[in-house]
Structure formats: structure tokens, C-alpha cells
Motif scaffolding. Structure first.
Motif, PDB file in Angstrom:
ATOM      1  N   HIS A  88       0.831  -1.206   0.000  1.00  0.00           N
ATOM      2  CA  HIS A  88       0.000   0.000   0.000  1.00  0.00           C
ATOM      3  C   HIS A  88       0.864   1.255   0.000  1.00  0.00           C
ATOM      4  N   SER A  89       2.117   1.140   0.428  1.00  0.00           N
ATOM      5  CA  SER A  89       2.986   2.315   0.539  1.00  0.00           C
ATOM      6  C   SER A  89       3.333   2.910  -0.818  1.00  0.00           C
ATOM      7  N   VAL A  90       3.166   2.145  -1.900  1.00  0.00           N
ATOM      8  CA  VAL A  90       3.491   2.701  -3.215  1.00  0.00           C
ATOM      9  C   VAL A  90       2.332   3.530  -3.771  1.00  0.00           C
ATOM     10  N   PHE A  91       1.197   3.524  -3.089  1.00  0.00           N
ATOM     11  CA  PHE A  91       0.035   4.282  -3.531  1.00  0.00           C
ATOM     12  C   PHE A  91      -0.153   5.547  -2.696  1.00  0.00           C
ATOM     13  N   ARG A  92      -0.792   6.530  -3.294  1.00  0.00           N
ATOM     14  CA  ARG A  92      -1.295   7.677  -2.557  1.00  0.00           C
ATOM     15  C   ARG A  92      -2.821   7.525  -2.499  1.00  0.00           C
ATOM     16  N   TYR A  93      -3.382   7.562  -1.294  1.00  0.00           N
ATOM     17  CA  TYR A  93      -4.819   7.351  -1.110  1.00  0.00           C
ATOM     18  C   TYR A  93      -5.529   8.676  -0.852  1.00  0.00           C
ATOM     19  N   TYR A  94      -6.758   8.765  -1.397  1.00  0.00           N
ATOM     20  CA  TYR A  94      -7.591   9.951  -1.230  1.00  0.00           C
ATOM     21  C   TYR A  94      -8.982   9.536  -0.793  1.00  0.00           C
ATOM     22  N   VAL A  95      -9.666  10.430  -0.080  1.00  0.00           N
ATOM     23  CA  VAL A  95     -11.025  10.158   0.398  1.00  0.00           C
ATOM     24  C   VAL A  95     -11.942  11.305  -0.026  1.00  0.00           C
ATOM     25  N   HIS A  96     -13.074  10.954  -0.624  1.00  0.00           N
ATOM     26  CA  HIS A  96     -14.127  11.934  -0.916  1.00  0.00           C
ATOM     27  C   HIS A  96     -15.239  11.703   0.095  1.00  0.00           C
ATOM     28  N   ASP A  97     -15.484  12.708   0.932  1.00  0.00           N
ATOM     29  CA  ASP A  97     -16.457  12.543   2.024  1.00  0.00           C
ATOM     30  C   ASP A  97     -17.858  13.001   1.659  1.00  0.00           C
ATOM     31  N   GLY A  98     -18.109  13.216   0.362  1.00  0.00           N
ATOM     32  CA  GLY A  98     -19.409  13.698  -0.085  1.00  0.00           C
ATOM     33  C   GLY A  98     -19.406  15.180  -0.391  1.00  0.00           C
ATOM     34  N   LEU A  99     -18.400  15.887   0.124  1.00  0.00           N
ATOM     35  CA  LEU A  99     -18.279  17.329  -0.118  1.00  0.00           C
ATOM     36  C   LEU A  99     -17.021  17.657  -0.913  1.00  0.00           C
ATOM     37  N   TYR A 100     -15.901  17.084  -0.509  1.00  0.00           N
ATOM     38  CA  TYR A 100     -14.662  17.385  -1.223  1.00  0.00           C
ATOM     39  C   TYR A 100     -13.692  16.217  -1.094  1.00  0.00           C
ATOM     40  N   LEU A 101     -12.675  16.267  -1.954  1.00  0.00           N
ATOM     41  CA  LEU A 101     -11.652  15.226  -1.985  1.00  0.00           C
ATOM     42  C   LEU A 101     -10.414  15.702  -1.240  1.00  0.00           C
ATOM     43  N   CYS A 102      -9.857  14.829  -0.405  1.00  0.00           N
ATOM     44  CA  CYS A 102      -8.636  15.172   0.322  1.00  0.00           C
ATOM     45  C   CYS A 102      -7.791  13.914   0.474  1.00  0.00           C
ATOM     46  N   SER A 103      -6.565  14.094   0.908  1.00  0.00           N
ATOM     47  CA  SER A 103      -5.708  12.932   1.128  1.00  0.00           C
ATOM     48  C   SER A 103      -6.250  12.105   2.290  1.00  0.00           C
ATOM     49  N   MET A 104      -5.912  10.830   2.303  1.00  0.00           N
ATOM     50  CA  MET A 104      -6.333   9.963   3.395  1.00  0.00           C
ATOM     51  C   MET A 104      -5.828  10.509   4.731  1.00  0.00           C
ATOM     52  N   GLU A 105      -4.587  11.013   4.759  1.00  0.00           N
ATOM     53  CA  GLU A 105      -4.011  11.538   5.990  1.00  0.00           C
ATOM     54  C   GLU A 105      -4.825  12.719   6.511  1.00  0.00           C
ATOM     55  N   HIS A 106      -5.192  13.624   5.598  1.00  0.00           N
ATOM     56  CA  HIS A 106      -5.983  14.795   5.993  1.00  0.00           C
ATOM     57  C   HIS A 106      -7.355  14.375   6.502  1.00  0.00           C
ATOM     58  N   PHE A 107      -7.976  13.428   5.819  1.00  0.00           N
ATOM     59  CA  PHE A 107      -9.303  12.956   6.218  1.00  0.00           C
ATOM     60  C   PHE A 107      -9.271  12.370   7.623  1.00  0.00           C
ATOM     61  N   LEU A 108      -8.298  11.515   7.898  1.00  0.00           N
ATOM     62  CA  LEU A 108      -8.227  10.859   9.210  1.00  0.00           C
ATOM     63  C   LEU A 108      -7.921  11.864  10.314  1.00  0.00           C
ATOM     64  N   LYS A 109      -7.143  12.873   9.988  1.00  0.00           N
ATOM     65  CA  LYS A 109      -6.739  13.848  11.001  1.00  0.00           C
ATOM     66  C   LYS A 109      -7.813  14.908  11.256  1.00  0.00           C
ATOM     67  N   LYS A 110      -8.493  15.367  10.183  1.00  0.00           N
ATOM     68  CA  LYS A 110      -9.386  16.522  10.302  1.00  0.00           C
ATOM     69  C   LYS A 110     -10.876  16.203  10.209  1.00  0.00           C
ATOM     70  N   THR A 111     -11.243  15.113   9.528  1.00  0.00           N
ATOM     71  CA  THR A 111     -12.659  14.886   9.187  1.00  0.00           C
ATOM     72  C   THR A 111     -13.245  13.612   9.769  1.00  0.00           C
ATOM     73  N   TYR A 112     -12.420  12.592   9.956  1.00  0.00           N
ATOM     74  CA  TYR A 112     -12.918  11.262  10.300  1.00  0.00           C
ATOM     75  C   TYR A 112     -13.836  11.258  11.525  1.00  0.00           C
ATOM     76  N   ARG A 113     -13.415  11.834  12.636  1.00  0.00           N
ATOM     77  CA  ARG A 113     -14.187  11.746  13.872  1.00  0.00           C
ATOM     78  C   ARG A 113     -15.547  12.432  13.739  1.00  0.00           C
ATOM     79  N   GLN A 114     -15.579  13.576  13.072  1.00  0.00           N
ATOM     80  CA  GLN A 114     -16.853  14.270  12.889  1.00  0.00           C
ATOM     81  C   GLN A 114     -17.755  13.521  11.913  1.00  0.00           C
ATOM     82  N   LYS A 115     -17.170  13.022  10.837  1.00  0.00           N
ATOM     83  CA  LYS A 115     -17.944  12.332   9.804  1.00  0.00           C
ATOM     84  C   LYS A 115     -18.558  11.041  10.340  1.00  0.00           C
ATOM     85  N   THR A 116     -17.828  10.331  11.194  1.00  0.00           N
ATOM     86  CA  THR A 116     -18.272   9.013  11.651  1.00  0.00           C
ATOM     87  C   THR A 116     -18.833   9.032  13.071  1.00  0.00           C
TER      88      THR A 116
END
Length: 217
Positions: free
Chosen positions: A134-162
């Protein structure tokens, strides 16, 4: 000049794909940028982000991110359907071909960041069979509003979203001995999407009743 060089690059990918007889072509479909659909056998050069198409008459064509909307093929090695589309990456702003790893309330996309160790020449239909890959890939998450890196999503959005499912998600992680690796987070997000889908299905009867009452009134 750029168009000429691009044409040379695409032609090289087609010839390379043709020569890679050990790499299986898979039945699939491409949707071009203008909406036209082309069916045939596909192979995806993950490193070059070019998909090659072998049509029924033997004609070979190649397309990059500027020429397509999406494509899919049945991965005969792993026996499941793989979906790809074009996406504008939030960190670089470039349009890339990404694989849709997870669909639902949150969508997870990925594209190659680095070449796998020990790889030479074009990389076709690359898939992470081992957690370390998995380290050779860059992962992104679209939360329904915008696309961001997986790292950003887990740090800034995950707890509120879930938040609605926090206790269930924490229990899921504990019971399955999940860590903070990409493979573990993919399992968590799959479970989150399943919880959201189940919750939405339970809301449907209520929404139908409400709509009927509004029409009656």
C-alpha cells in the motif's frame, strides 16, 4: 510539440502492452471524455496512467486521463471488477486516473506514488496483494463534499464524519486487532459505509410515508 510527444508516449505504451503477453488482458469498457463507450479487452499501465484497449478486430488504442471519463475491467487474476476514473488530485491539482477502492458514503481513491521495488518497465494492473505494498500508492477520500488525502481525512474529518457510529467503529477496530495502517483503515471505512447504507435503508419507509402525506395534503 507536446501533442507529438504525447502521441509517441501512447504508442509506446500500446506496443509495450502488446508485448506483455504474460500480463492478461481483461474484458471491460471505457467511457471516453465525449461520452462514447468502447468495449473490448483492457490493460492499465498504472505507472503511466494509460489504459490500452484491444478491440474485437484486433485494433489497439491507448488513452490517457485527458481522453476518458472512466473505465472498468474484470481482473481475471483476482476475480473481481475494478473501476477507475479521472480525478483532480487535491495536493497537486493535476488530473489523474485513479482506482475507486471503496464506494459509498465515503469514496476512497488511489493512484501510484512510487514504483514498486524491483519493478522494471511498464507496470500493468498493479494491485497491493500485501499490506506493505500500500505504501506505493497515494490514497484519497471523498467525504461527499470534497476530496482530500487519506491523511488529511483521518486527522481533520474522520471523527466528525463518523460520529454517529463511533462506538461501533471502535469496537470493530478492537475486535479485529486493527492498527493505523492503510489496510486497517480501508476495512474501517468499508464497515462505516455498510453502517451508513443500513441506516439509510431504514429511513426509506419513513421518507415514503412523509412524501405520501405531503402529496395528500
Amino acid at each position: 510539440m507536446k501533442i507529438f510527444l504525447l502521441s509517441i508516449g501512447l504508442a509506446w505504451v500500446v506496443l509495450s502492452a502488446q508485448a506483455q503477453w504474460k500480463e492478461p488482458w481483461s474484458k471491460g469498457e471505457i467511457i471516453l471524455a465525449d461520452g462514447e463507450r468502447l468495449a473490448g479487452e483492457l490493460v492499465f499501465a498504472s505507472d503511466a496512467e494509460v489504459v490500452s484497449l484491444k478491440m474485437g478486430d484486433g485494433t489497439l488504442k491507448a488513452y490517457n486521463s485527458a481522453q476518458i471519463q472512466s473505465f472498468h475491467f474484470q481482473d481475471i487474476r483476482r476475480k473481481f471488477l475494478r473501476r477507475f476514473k479521472t480525478s483532480v488530485l487535491p495536493d497537486s491539482g493535476r488530473e489523474a486516473i485513479v482506482e475507486i477502492v471503496i464506494e459509498g458514503a465515503v469514496e476512497v481513491q488511489r493512484c501510484l506514488r512510487n514504483r514498486p521495488k524491483g519493478s522494471f518497465g511498464p507496470i500493468y494492473n498493479y494491485f497491493p496483494d500485501e499490506p506493505i505494498q500500500h505504501s506505493v500508492f497515494r490514497y484519497y477520500v471523498h467525504d461527499g463534499l470534497y476530496l482530500c488525502s487519506m491523511e488529511h481525512f483521518l486527522k481533520k474529518t474522520y471523527r466528525q464524519k463518523t460520529g454517529r457510529w463511533r462506538s461501533k467503529l471502535d469496537l470493530f477496530k478492537t475486535r479485529n486487532n486493527l492498527d493505523n495502517g492503510i489496510e486497517s483503515w480501508l476495512r474501517v471505512l468499508l464497515f462505516y459505509n455498510a453502517l451508513e447504507e443500513e441506516w439509510r435503508e431504514r429511513q426509506l419507509p419513513f421518507e415514503k410515508i412523509q412524501t405520501t402525506d405531503e402529496i395528500t395534503l
